[in-house]
Every structure is written in C-alpha cells, then in structure tokens.
Design a protein around this motif. Structure first.
Motif, PDB file in Angstrom:
ATOM      1  N   PHE A  56       0.858  -1.085  -0.027  1.00 11.40           N
ATOM      2  CA  PHE A  56      -0.011  -0.134  -0.059  1.00 11.40           C
ATOM      3  C   PHE A  56       0.856   1.196   0.022  1.00 11.40           C
ATOM      4  O   PHE A  56       1.732   1.491   0.925  1.00 11.40           O
ATOM      5  N   HIS A  57       0.749   1.926  -1.112  1.00 15.59           N
ATOM      6  CA  HIS A  57       1.957   2.986  -1.231  1.00 15.59           C
ATOM      7  C   HIS A  57       1.336   4.305  -1.756  1.00 15.59           C
ATOM      8  O   HIS A  57       0.505   4.094  -2.754  1.00 15.59           O
ATOM      9  N   GLN A  58       1.624   5.506  -1.164  1.00 13.35           N
ATOM     10  CA  GLN A  58       0.974   6.577  -1.707  1.00 13.35           C
ATOM     11  C   GLN A  58       1.661   6.915  -2.956  1.00 13.35           C
ATOM     12  O   GLN A  58       2.895   6.634  -3.302  1.00 13.35           O
ATOM     13  N   ILE A  59       0.950   7.647  -4.187  1.00 11.26           N
ATOM     14  CA  ILE A  59       1.444   7.767  -5.345  1.00 11.26           C
ATOM     15  C   ILE A  59       1.609   9.290  -5.580  1.00 11.26           C
ATOM     16  O   ILE A  59       0.684   9.930  -5.794  1.00 11.26           O
ATOM     17  N   PRO A  60       2.882   9.728  -5.498  1.00  7.69           N
ATOM     18  CA  PRO A  60       2.969  11.533  -5.339  1.00  7.69           C
ATOM     19  C   PRO A  60       3.072  11.558  -7.005  1.00  7.69           C
ATOM     20  O   PRO A  60       3.411  10.856  -7.798  1.00  7.69           O
ATOM     21  N   GLY A  61       2.731  12.910  -7.207  1.00 12.19           N
ATOM     22  CA  GLY A  61       2.989  13.398  -8.570  1.00 12.19           C
ATOM     23  C   GLY A  61       1.671  12.763  -9.736  1.00 12.19           C
ATOM     24  O   GLY A  61       0.778  12.651  -9.238  1.00 12.19           O
ATOM     25  N   ARG A  62       2.320  12.776 -10.760  1.00 12.91           N
ATOM     26  CA  ARG A  62       1.344  12.127 -11.902  1.00 12.91           C
ATOM     27  C   ARG A  62       0.979  10.911 -11.550  1.00 12.91           C
ATOM     28  O   ARG A  62       1.391  10.052 -11.127  1.00 12.91           O
ATOM     29  N   HIS A  63      -0.220  10.567 -12.273  1.00 12.03           N
ATOM     30  CA  HIS A  63      -0.648   9.354 -12.160  1.00 12.03           C
ATOM     31  C   HIS A  63      -0.940   8.586 -13.544  1.00 12.03           C
ATOM     32  O   HIS A  63      -1.971   7.931 -13.844  1.00 12.03           O
ATOM     33  N   ASN A  64       0.031   8.714 -14.299  1.00 14.61           N
ATOM     34  CA  ASN A  64       0.005   8.195 -15.559  1.00 14.61           C
ATOM     35  C   ASN A  64       0.336   6.534 -15.732  1.00 14.61           C
ATOM     36  O   ASN A  64       0.869   6.140 -14.620  1.00 14.61           O
ATOM     37  N   GLY A  65       0.301   5.885 -16.809  1.00 10.92           N
ATOM     38  CA  GLY A  65       0.688   4.443 -16.664  1.00 10.92           C
ATOM     39  C   GLY A  65       2.083   4.075 -16.281  1.00 10.92           C
ATOM     40  O   GLY A  65       2.415   3.248 -15.484  1.00 10.92           O
ATOM     41  N   GLU A  66       3.154   5.136 -16.779  1.00 13.34           N
ATOM     42  CA  GLU A  66       4.480   4.865 -16.428  1.00 13.34           C
ATOM     43  C   GLU A  66       4.797   5.200 -15.025  1.00 13.34           C
ATOM     44  O   GLU A  66       5.354   4.320 -14.174  1.00 13.34           O
ATOM     45  N   HIS A  67       4.109   6.196 -14.485  1.00  7.56           N
ATOM     46  CA  HIS A  67       4.374   6.319 -13.007  1.00  7.56           C
ATOM     47  C   HIS A  67       3.652   5.347 -12.175  1.00  7.56           C
ATOM     48  O   HIS A  67       4.293   5.026 -10.919  1.00  7.56           O
ATOM     49  N   LEU A  68       2.533   4.817 -12.336  1.00 10.64           N
ATOM     50  CA  LEU A  68       1.817   3.721 -11.720  1.00 10.64           C
ATOM     51  C   LEU A  68       2.827   2.469 -11.937  1.00 10.64           C
ATOM     52  O   LEU A  68       2.884   1.789 -10.938  1.00 10.64           O
TER      53      LEU A  68
ATOM     54  N   PHE B 242       4.503   0.328  -8.745  1.00 10.50           N
ATOM     55  CA  PHE B 242       4.093  -1.063  -8.572  1.00 10.50           C
ATOM     56  C   PHE B 242       5.549  -1.743  -8.323  1.00 10.50           C
ATOM     57  O   PHE B 242       5.557  -2.694  -7.608  1.00 10.50           O
ATOM     58  N   LEU B 243       6.415  -1.359  -9.467  1.00 17.06           N
ATOM     59  CA  LEU B 243       7.776  -2.209  -9.121  1.00 17.06           C
ATOM     60  C   LEU B 243       8.569  -1.761  -7.792  1.00 17.06           C
ATOM     61  O   LEU B 243       9.020  -2.528  -7.235  1.00 17.06           O
ATOM     62  N   HIS B 244       8.210  -0.523  -7.401  1.00 21.37           N
ATOM     63  CA  HIS B 244       8.870  -0.475  -6.200  1.00 21.37           C
ATOM     64  C   HIS B 244       8.379  -1.138  -5.108  1.00 21.37           C
ATOM     65  O   HIS B 244       8.993  -1.373  -4.145  1.00 21.37           O
ATOM     66  N   ILE B 245       6.915  -1.388  -4.996  1.00 19.26           N
ATOM     67  CA  ILE B 245       6.340  -2.141  -4.063  1.00 19.26           C
ATOM     68  C   ILE B 245       6.939  -3.531  -3.914  1.00 19.26           C
ATOM     69  O   ILE B 245       7.170  -4.099  -3.005  1.00 19.26           O
ATOM     70  N   LEU B 246       7.059  -4.131  -5.375  1.00 17.25           N
ATOM     71  CA  LEU B 246       7.476  -5.494  -5.596  1.00 17.25           C
ATOM     72  C   LEU B 246       8.975  -5.656  -4.871  1.00 17.25           C
ATOM     73  O   LEU B 246       9.245  -6.486  -4.403  1.00 17.25           O
ATOM     74  N   LYS B 247       9.711  -4.340  -5.386  1.00 12.10           N
ATOM     75  CA  LYS B 247      11.214  -4.705  -4.886  1.00 12.10           C
ATOM     76  C   LYS B 247      11.345  -4.571  -3.333  1.00 12.10           C
ATOM     77  O   LYS B 247      11.845  -5.220  -2.564  1.00 12.10           O
ATOM     78  N   TRP B 248      10.274  -3.697  -2.825  1.00  7.19           N
ATOM     79  CA  TRP B 248      10.298  -3.665  -1.184  1.00  7.19           C
ATOM     80  C   TRP B 248       9.970  -4.825  -0.485  1.00  7.19           C
ATOM     81  O   TRP B 248      10.419  -4.890   0.672  1.00  7.19           O
ATOM     82  N   ILE B 249       8.984  -5.596  -1.265  1.00  7.61           N
ATOM     83  CA  ILE B 249       8.767  -6.978  -0.536  1.00  7.61           C
ATOM     84  C   ILE B 249       9.362  -8.023  -1.029  1.00  7.61           C
ATOM     85  O   ILE B 249       9.206  -9.275  -0.664  1.00  7.61           O
ATOM     86  N   GLU B 250      10.710  -7.659  -1.673  1.00  8.07           N
ATOM     87  CA  GLU B 250      11.311  -8.707  -2.238  1.00  8.07           C
ATOM     88  C   GLU B 250      11.028  -9.776  -3.009  1.00  8.07           C
ATOM     89  O   GLU B 250      11.367 -11.019  -2.855  1.00  8.07           O
ATOM     90  N   ILE B 251      10.019  -9.418  -3.966  1.00  6.69           N
ATOM     91  CA  ILE B 251       9.535 -10.343  -4.772  1.00  6.69           C
ATOM     92  C   ILE B 251       9.840 -10.051  -6.146  1.00  6.69           C
ATOM     93  O   ILE B 251       9.620 -11.000  -7.179  1.00  6.69           O
ATOM     94  N   ALA B 252      10.430  -8.846  -6.563  1.00  2.00           N
ATOM     95  CA  ALA B 252      10.724  -8.401  -7.838  1.00  2.00           C
ATOM     96  C   ALA B 252      11.480  -9.606  -8.877  1.00  2.00           C
ATOM     97  O   ALA B 252      11.274  -9.756  -9.996  1.00  2.00           O
ATOM     98  N   GLU B 253      12.586  -9.821  -8.170  1.00  2.00           N
ATOM     99  CA  GLU B 253      13.338 -10.877  -8.845  1.00  2.00           C
ATOM    100  C   GLU B 253      12.659 -12.404  -9.225  1.00  2.00           C
ATOM    101  O   GLU B 253      13.261 -12.825  -9.821  1.00  2.00           O
ATOM    102  N   MET B 254      11.493 -12.604  -8.545  1.00  2.00           N
ATOM    103  CA  MET B 254      10.883 -14.013  -8.410  1.00  2.00           C
ATOM    104  C   MET B 254      10.050 -13.754  -9.781  1.00  2.00           C
ATOM    105  O   MET B 254       9.604 -14.983 -10.475  1.00  2.00           O
ATOM    106  N   LEU B 255       9.911 -12.649 -10.429  1.00  2.00           N
ATOM    107  CA  LEU B 255       8.951 -12.642 -11.511  1.00  2.00           C
ATOM    108  C   LEU B 255       9.877 -12.791 -12.903  1.00  2.00           C
ATOM    109  O   LEU B 255      10.761 -12.202 -12.859  1.00  2.00           O
ATOM    110  N   GLY B 256       9.168 -13.138 -13.855  1.00  2.00           N
ATOM    111  CA  GLY B 256       9.758 -13.484 -15.087  1.00  2.00           C
ATOM    112  C   GLY B 256       9.494 -12.372 -16.292  1.00  2.00           C
ATOM    113  O   GLY B 256       9.199 -11.396 -16.281  1.00  2.00           O
TER     114      GLY B 256
END
Length: 174
Positions: free
Chosen positions: A144-156, A160-174
């Motif tokens: 659950f993360h606040q989205i500062p700034g613009r809300h376009n697809g790239e920023h979202l 999303f990738l920031h959250i995946l890295k923070w919970i340490e599962i980004a590397e598990m995704l292909g």
C-alpha cells in the motif's frame, strides 16, 4: 442487548465496524439511535442529511466500503430501487458515475496504490472420519503506497515495481 453495548463502544472510540455479517445489526442500531435523537442515520445535521450532497456522499461511502464499481450507479435496477425508496426523485437527481468519481477526488487529494495477492491454499483439517483436504481462497494486501505526482501508466508501473522490490519479490517474476 450486548450488540448495542458493543456498537456504542465502537462508536465512542471511533472504531470502524466493517464486518459484512454485522452490517445489518449495526444499521438497525444506528437507525434506532437516530430515531431517538430525531435525526437521520449517519448525520448529526438533519438538514444536510437530506441534501443532494449528503446523498452523493452516502453513495460514495457505500461504493467504497463494499468495493463496488461506480458503474453500478448506472444500473437501471439500482436506479429503480433508489426511486422506489424516494418517489420524489427523478433521473436527474441520481448522480452519474463521473459525479461520484469527481466527488471522491475532491475528498481524497492523495492517491494510493494497493497491491493484493490471491492464491489457493491447501489446508488439511481434522474431522471425526479422519483428515480432510480443503482448498481455501486467500487474499492479502501485500503493498500500500502513496502515489506522489502524476498518475499516468508509467508512474503507476514505477510505483508497482517499487512495491515489488520493497517486499523482495521483484526478482521472482519472469
């Protein structure tokens, strides 16, 4: 009645009661309390409670609390139900989905991204006839993360990738 005492205590301490199974009991309790005060449910200001703004706010609260799509307001069945409850309403009195979205944006100026995970868990339970295997649908909030700034697809996507890295599962995704 024990339920009344519990609901009153939750209201006093501003504890939200969001269990779906308890909603009918909570609504009946609050209706009785409002009737005793001579006001309407959910508002201490009787004049505002009957205003169009209060109607829109109540609809938003319902849609958000029950995780309903704002598109539902355009359902002829829901509109007929609303008009049945308040015969004096016309089609123009029922807000469009964009009205609900705009009002919600006015109230919540900060936006957040919630990431949930859904999976099926295998559970073995004891029973008198022996162990039984069950499959249980699980749903958990994993970010659950606040989205500062613009809300376009790239920023979202970056959020999303920031959250995946923070919970340490980004590397598990292909």
């Amino acid at each position: 009645m024990h339920g009344d005492v519990w609901i009153a205590a939750c209201d006093t301490f501003q504890i939200t009661i969001d269990a779906k199974g308890a909603q009918a009991v909570v609504m009946r309790y609050r209706a009785r309390q409002a009737e005793a005060r001579g006001s309407t449910v959910g508002s201490s200001d009787a004049a505002r409670s009957s205003s169009h703004e209060a109607f829109v706010d109540a609809l938003i609260e319902l849609f958000v609390a029950e995780d309903l799509s704002f598109n539902l307001i355009e359902s002829p069945h829901l509109q007929a139900l609303i008009k049945m409850l308040h015969e004096e309403l016309s089609d123009f009195d029922i807000p469009h989905r964009t009205t609900l979205q705009n009002r919600l944006s006015e109230v919540f100026t900060e936006l957040f991204l919630a990431v949930t995970t859904h999976w099926i868990q295998h559970v073995i339970k004891s029973s008198p006839s022996g162990p039984k295997s069950e499959l249980k649908l699980r749903v958990d909030l994993i970010g659950f993360h606040q989205i500062p700034g613009r809300h376009n697809g790239e920023h979202l996507a970056q959020t999303f990738l920031h959250i995946l890295k923070w919970i340490e599962i980004a590397e598990m995704l292909g």
